[in-house]
Design an enzyme around this catalytic site. Sequence first.
Site, PDB file in Angstrom:
ATOM      1  CB  SER A 176      -0.909   0.018   1.231  1.00 37.82           C
ATOM      2  OG  SER A 176      -1.561   1.273   1.371  1.00 37.82           O
ATOM      3  CE1 TYR A 215      -4.012  -2.454   5.120  1.00 41.64           C
ATOM      4  CE2 TYR A 215      -3.340  -0.162   4.858  1.00 41.64           C
ATOM      5  CZ  TYR A 215      -3.768  -1.357   4.309  1.00 41.64           C
ATOM      6  OH  TYR A 215      -3.938  -1.469   2.948  1.00 41.64           O
TER       7      TYR A 215
END
Length: 367
Positions: free
Chosen positions: A230, A243
């Site tokens: 990401s 995350y």
Amino acid sequence: MSSTVKEVSVQLPKRFDRPDEPWHHYLTIDLIWYVLGYTLFHPFVSWVVVLCLRAQYTPYENIELRVAMAWAMLMTAIGIFGIVSDRIAFGSPREVDLAEEVIVITGGVDGLGGLLAETYGMRNANIAVLDTKKVDEDEAEDKGILYYQCDVSDAQQVEAAAAKIVDDLGAPTILINNAGIVQTKSILDSTAEDVERIFRVNTLSHFTTLRAFVPYMLKEGRGTIVTVSSVLGHLGAANLSAYTASKAALLALHQSLRAELAQNPDAKEIKTILVTPGQMGTNMFTGVKTPSNFLAPIVTPAEIGKDIIRLIEKGESGEVALPLYSRYIPILGSLPVGVQHLVRKWSGMDKAVGRIDPAKKSMNEKR
């Protein structure tokens, strides 16, 4: 399996289920850059302008022709430099025949993984999906996909699933590590169990699947490994610490994997693809509002999936980074810390998660 294209019934989304947006909502920097890439910044188009000027008998000494020729040569040089750079970094492409490949996707029931799985299923590829979610056998048969109910954070379950895949389809040659979860909690509100679970699914599962499937690729002498990270792995973000940290680890893992494969003579035909998307329009970040729809638009799984499939089937290594800002985010880290602070403040990225409806602040499953 047969190489013919399977007919699958599809129900298109209803237009009236979507809110009406003004026309400028769809005008983004990505769209502008895309258009410029096929016009002003394209070498072929640049030389067409030169030819058009010459067709009008424009003398070579005229300033407009000189500027056009200089621009065309610059665009050509940049294009050639890009091709040479990619060849040096990634080597020659390998030959890919879907009939001879076995594709494994983690977290492939819905989201980005589901889109990739169903796309390859419609093309009668040999496709296996690892996911905790159970899929009805009739649905799986209609999609042409073999689903294996498996928690990728459990090494024993992955090893058992790998053995079944080899028996059912053959040696895996394409691995798409896509499974991921997110929890929108602050560092102080997170428990040790919360953080551990996120790392087991988002990061440690990659080590497990690589250990389980790469040996088959080495034996076959070919393969492609896709790592879905990401853009937040470069940035970090408030209330997404676990995350973002788990995705940052994947950036280092990808580079380490490439370095190890480069040292193995049996891995010359094993390609690697790194995916660093911005905010995707999936259930994973439902309720998160992008700071700027113009500079940081929400990308769809179809846009990301298209680029992943293109690289896989061209047999190339590479990177997939959408939207546009995702490609240049690493540059932010080289700027003065004051500039970095101002960019984060003006973008509002650290407040995006804080704006989520508290009812929606729960563990969201696979991409």
